[in-house]
Write an enzyme that holds these catalytic residues in place. Structure first.
Site, PDB file in Angstrom:
ATOM      1  N   ARG A 232       0.407  -1.286  -0.123  1.00 24.30           N
ATOM      2  CA  ARG A 232       0.038  -0.322  -0.023  1.00 24.30           C
ATOM      3  C   ARG A 232       0.838   1.311  -0.243  1.00 24.30           C
ATOM      4  O   ARG A 232       1.653   1.208   1.066  1.00 24.30           O
ATOM      5  CB  ARG A 232      -0.345   0.464   1.530  1.00 24.30           C
ATOM      6  CG  ARG A 232      -2.040  -1.034   1.692  1.00 24.30           C
ATOM      7  CD  ARG A 232      -3.153  -0.950   0.658  1.00 24.30           C
ATOM      8  NE  ARG A 232      -3.519  -2.444   1.169  1.00 24.30           N
ATOM      9  CZ  ARG A 232      -4.671  -2.142   1.298  1.00 24.30           C
ATOM     10  NH1 ARG A 232      -5.176  -1.669   2.354  1.00 24.30           N
ATOM     11  NH2 ARG A 232      -5.292  -3.711   1.225  1.00 24.30           N
ATOM     12  N   GLU A 234       0.230   4.002   0.976  1.00 21.63           N
ATOM     13  CA  GLU A 234       0.461   5.236   2.082  1.00 21.63           C
ATOM     14  C   GLU A 234       1.325   6.619   2.093  1.00 21.63           C
ATOM     15  O   GLU A 234       2.993   6.583   2.239  1.00 21.63           O
ATOM     16  CB  GLU A 234       0.687   4.237   3.736  1.00 21.63           C
ATOM     17  CG  GLU A 234      -0.377   3.104   3.496  1.00 21.63           C
ATOM     18  CD  GLU A 234      -1.662   2.923   3.955  1.00 21.63           C
ATOM     19  OE1 GLU A 234      -2.067   4.335   4.454  1.00 21.63           O
ATOM     20  OE2 GLU A 234      -2.385   2.457   4.190  1.00 21.63           O
ATOM     21  N   ARG A 240       0.305   2.907  12.593  1.00 25.50           N
ATOM     22  CA  ARG A 240      -0.758   1.390  12.141  1.00 25.50           C
ATOM     23  C   ARG A 240      -0.520   0.890  11.097  1.00 25.50           C
ATOM     24  O   ARG A 240      -1.030  -0.078  10.312  1.00 25.50           O
ATOM     25  CB  ARG A 240      -1.739   1.452  12.886  1.00 25.50           C
ATOM     26  CG  ARG A 240      -2.442   2.008  12.784  1.00 25.50           C
ATOM     27  CD  ARG A 240      -4.236   2.433  13.398  1.00 25.50           C
ATOM     28  NE  ARG A 240      -4.797   3.842  13.226  1.00 25.50           N
ATOM     29  CZ  ARG A 240      -6.069   4.002  12.385  1.00 25.50           C
ATOM     30  NH1 ARG A 240      -6.720   2.737  12.409  1.00 25.50           N
ATOM     31  NH2 ARG A 240      -6.573   4.622  12.124  1.00 25.50           N
ATOM     32  N   HIS A 241       0.358   1.572  10.182  1.00 28.51           N
ATOM     33  CA  HIS A 241       0.054   2.154   9.038  1.00 28.51           C
ATOM     34  C   HIS A 241       1.453   1.434   8.035  1.00 28.51           C
ATOM     35  O   HIS A 241       2.534   2.553   8.910  1.00 28.51           O
ATOM     36  CB  HIS A 241      -0.384   3.007   8.353  1.00 28.51           C
ATOM     37  CG  HIS A 241      -1.689   2.634   8.542  1.00 28.51           C
ATOM     38  ND1 HIS A 241      -2.644   3.830   8.933  1.00 28.51           N
ATOM     39  CD2 HIS A 241      -2.713   2.657   7.170  1.00 28.51           C
ATOM     40  CE1 HIS A 241      -3.360   4.304   8.849  1.00 28.51           C
ATOM     41  NE2 HIS A 241      -3.596   3.086   7.840  1.00 28.51           N
ATOM     42  N   GLU A 370      -8.545  -1.310  13.815  1.00 29.88           N
ATOM     43  CA  GLU A 370      -9.150  -2.390  13.282  1.00 29.88           C
ATOM     44  C   GLU A 370      -8.525  -3.643  12.999  1.00 29.88           C
ATOM     45  O   GLU A 370      -6.722  -2.905  12.734  1.00 29.88           O
ATOM     46  CB  GLU A 370      -9.323  -1.959  11.996  1.00 29.88           C
ATOM     47  CG  GLU A 370     -10.248  -2.932  10.635  1.00 29.88           C
ATOM     48  CD  GLU A 370      -9.819  -2.068   9.473  1.00 29.88           C
ATOM     49  OE1 GLU A 370     -10.597  -0.946   9.333  1.00 29.88           O
ATOM     50  OE2 GLU A 370      -9.505  -2.406   8.431  1.00 29.88           O
ATOM     51  N   SER A 373     -10.798  -6.602   7.655  1.00 26.53           N
ATOM     52  CA  SER A 373     -12.418  -5.986   6.860  1.00 26.53           C
ATOM     53  C   SER A 373     -12.586  -7.610   6.254  1.00 26.53           C
ATOM     54  O   SER A 373     -11.523  -8.183   5.892  1.00 26.53           O
ATOM     55  CB  SER A 373     -11.967  -5.482   6.374  1.00 26.53           C
ATOM     56  OG  SER A 373     -11.923  -4.286   6.294  1.00 26.53           O
TER      57      SER A 373
HETATM   58  P1  AMO Z   1      -8.226  -3.611   4.091  1.00 22.60           P
HETATM   59  O1  AMO Z   1      -7.633  -2.596   3.004  1.00 22.60           O
HETATM   60  O2  AMO Z   1      -9.553  -2.307   5.127  1.00 22.60           O
HETATM   61  O3  AMO Z   1      -9.127  -4.607   3.683  1.00 22.60           O
HETATM   62  O4  AMO Z   1      -7.591  -4.352   4.695  1.00 22.60           O
HETATM   63  C1  AMO Z   1      -8.132  -4.554   6.313  1.00 22.60           C
HETATM   64  C2  AMO Z   1      -7.018  -4.827   7.300  1.00 22.60           C
HETATM   65  O5  AMO Z   1      -5.428  -5.223   6.388  1.00 22.60           O
HETATM   66  C3  AMO Z   1      -4.535  -4.406   7.888  1.00 22.60           C
HETATM   67  N1  AMO Z   1      -4.286  -2.541   6.792  1.00 22.60           N
HETATM   68  C4  AMO Z   1      -2.959  -2.503   7.328  1.00 22.60           C
HETATM   69  N2  AMO Z   1      -2.298  -3.094   7.926  1.00 22.60           N
HETATM   70  C5  AMO Z   1      -0.513  -2.229   8.392  1.00 22.60           C
HETATM   71  N3  AMO Z   1      -0.423  -1.274   7.624  1.00 22.60           N
HETATM   72  C6  AMO Z   1      -1.331  -0.738   7.177  1.00 22.60           C
HETATM   73  N4  AMO Z   1      -1.356   0.303   5.283  1.00 22.60           N
HETATM   74  C7  AMO Z   1      -2.709  -1.212   6.015  1.00 22.60           C
HETATM   75  N5  AMO Z   1      -3.809  -1.270   5.541  1.00 22.60           N
HETATM   76  C8  AMO Z   1      -4.997  -2.073   5.659  1.00 22.60           C
HETATM   77  C9  AMO Z   1      -5.362  -3.906   8.359  1.00 22.60           C
HETATM   78  C10 AMO Z   1      -6.902  -3.729   7.790  1.00 22.60           C
HETATM   79  O6  AMO Z   1      -8.003  -4.037   8.800  1.00 22.60           O
HETATM   80  N6  AMO Z   1      -9.977  -6.719   0.707  1.00 22.60           N
HETATM   81  C11 AMO Z   1     -10.495  -6.166   2.361  1.00 22.60           C
HETATM   82  C12 AMO Z   1     -10.076  -7.396   3.164  1.00 22.60           C
HETATM   83  C13 AMO Z   1     -11.311  -8.632   2.280  1.00 22.60           C
HETATM   84  O7  AMO Z   1     -12.131  -8.761   2.431  1.00 22.60           O
HETATM   85  O8  AMO Z   1     -10.907  -9.686   2.536  1.00 22.60           O
HETATM   86  C14 AMO Z   1      -8.743  -5.752   2.383  1.00 22.60           C
HETATM   87  O9  AMO Z   1      -7.858  -5.420   2.666  1.00 22.60           O
HETATM   88  O10 AMO Z   1      -5.665  -5.147   9.516  1.00 22.60           O
END
Ligand code: AMO
Length: 447
Positions: A232, A234, A240-241, A370, A373
């Site tokens: 990602r 970001e 947390r990212h 969170e 998802s």
């Molecule tokens: P989503 O984008 O909400 O869902 O991501 C789901 C989970 O991934 C983790 N997460 C991260 N952890 C660390 N750094 C980040 N930048 C980051 N972004 C997300 C979190 C979050 O809850 N395809 C859907 C999921 C699905 O429906 O199966 C998805 O990617 O723990």
């Protein structure tokens, strides 16, 4: 023995061979307590130390020249210490050294020391109050020299705990798969992708295994899981990212309702928390010593609320900032919110049959943040195309994915767990960089 080569050696080959067998039989931490090797897999290397005493003579001169962090083989007699050694916790025995061999020398000017890196903030504050100067190694510096930092007992324990978490779907009959990380377009919405050139074609690093894990289900696998990197781009530098995190993705065929996915989450997580508390007590203790935290509160059956219900509770409580805070009245720090508004979810999410403004989706929270998802997916290609177009997605970029629902597709759903987040929140660590071996955040691409 073939790997010697650092010269000085105060042991003969036969003794050293026997010593290695001893190590094979006793896990590192258990050498100190002389427990048998039954718990070998569970011991925390580095959580316990053993003092080695060198009497004098050539061995002592050799030992005096050894630098911190050098790797040695030691042979000697195990004895009871005359007095407990300051600052150690498991000092039940010590070793009277007879033979010593240096396998690998460390340089004299290490950038950080393991002792400094292992200190808790409380230790540093206490020393300061007592007028003593202790070095406090900040997080950036630790990460710059992560190989040394990783040697602390807490870090060794964090990654052992993480390893226990990542294989949990095996217990529910999920088959491990691996989906491509080089893909043609985004799956979770356009913004946060790393773009690249794939032999002249525009491509990106996979933002999620989403499309391919669903295609695996269309390919006849009823239950799949994947532990793999998720990329990602970001922009936000938060606690947390990460720009690359480990996703624990799950996808499964549904009989009737997406609550079947919620039930899998419930069973997997309650069993996993129980397992960690019961079987990783030493690891958790080692983490606690450097990073004190309160054990996670969770119920035997995970609390599940509808999104609207959660919001109403918040409003009633007048909570505006910490959206999940109020749910603590249930005495659990682990809960699910279901039925999110459709507009807030990705195009592949199934709308609720009774009210399409809401979706068959859920998020899971630990200590108010969170970690998961999930949702039921749309398996009818016409609806999928309509939902993608409504969000401005060019369906030509996902044609193969949409076509995979034209050859017979079962109802299905799944979720993703952010691995680093689970461990961070279960252990109350406060920063995701602590649970990533070599973290990638918006500023960091090394080591
Ligand atoms: P989503 O984008 O909400 O869902 O991501 C789901 C989970 O991934 C983790 N997460 C991260 N952890 C660390 N750094 C980040 N930048 C980051 N972004 C997300 C979190 C979050 O809850 N395809 C859907 C999921 C699905 O429906 O199966 C998805 O990617 O723990």
């Amino acid at each position: 023995d073939e790997h010697r080569g650092e010269g000085d050696d105060y042991g003969d080959a036969a003794t050293m061979g026997a010593l290695r067998q001893l190590y094979a039989g006793y896990a590192w931490a258990d050498v100190a307590s002389l427990e048998p090797a039954a718990a070998a897999g569970r011991a925390v290397r580095g959580a316990a130390t053993v003092q080695c005493v060198v009497a004098g003579g050539g061995t002592a001169r050799f030992a005096a020249g050894l630098r911190r962090e050098s790797v040695v083989d030691v042979a000697g007699v195990v004895s009871l210490p005359r007095e407990p050694v300051r600052g150690t916790t498991h000092q039940l025995v010590e070793i009277q050294v007879e033979k010593l061999h240096c396998i690998s020398r460390a340089v004299s000017n290490l950038p950080i020391s393991v002792e400094d890196a292992a200190r808790s903030e409380e230790d540093v504050a206490r020393a300061k109050a007592a007028g003593e100067q202790l070095v406090h190694v900040g997080q950036d510096r630790r990460l710059d020299y992560r190989v040394i930092d990783l040697r602390t007992a807490a870090n060794q324990a964090i990654f052992r705990v993480q390893c226990q978490v990542e294989n949990m779907p095996l217990s529910e009959g999920f088959v491990g798969i691996h989906t491509p990380k080089l893909i043609g377009g985004s799956s979770e919405g356009g913004a946060a992708v790393f773009k690249l050139d794939y032999n002249g074609q525009p491509a990106c690093l996979a933002q999620s295994p989403q499309l391919h894990k669903q295609m695996a289900v269309c390919g006849g696998f009823e239950r799949v899981f994947e532990v793999g990197p998720v990329f990602r781009a970001e922009g936000s530098d938060t606690h947390r990212h990460l720009c690359e995190f480990v996703g624990l993705d799950v996808e499964m065929v549904l009989r009737d309702h997406y609550s079947e996915v919620c039930e899998v989450v419930d069973r997997l997580f309650v069993a996993m928390f129980d397992h960690l508390n019961k079987n990783c007590a030493r690891e958790l203790e080692a983490i606690q010593r450097q990073y004190p935290f309160k054990p996670l509160k969770y119920l035997e059956t995970t609390l599940r609320l509808d999104y609207d219900q959660g919001i109403r509770m918040l409003q009633e409580a007048g909570v505006h900032v910490d959206p999940m805070g109020d749910l603590n009245t249930y005495d659990t720090e682990f809960y699910m919110l279901c039925r999110y508004p459709s507009a807030a979810r990705p195009f592949y999410t199934m709308p609720c049959s009774d009210d399409p403004r809401y979706s068959c989706s859920f998020d899971v929270f630990v200590r108010g943040e969170e970690i998961i998802s999930g949702a039921q997916r749309v398996h009818a290609p016409e609806l999928l195309v309509a939902q993608a177009e409504a969000r401005g997605i060019d369906v030509r970029t996902i044609a193969a994915y949409i076509d995979s629902f034209r050859s017979g597709a079962p109802p299905h759903g799944g979720f993703v767990v952010g691995l680093e987040r689970v461990v961070m929140l279960f252990c109350g660590l406060g920063n995701i960089r602590k649970t990533s071996l070599f973290p990638r955040d918006p500023r960091r691409l090394a080591p």
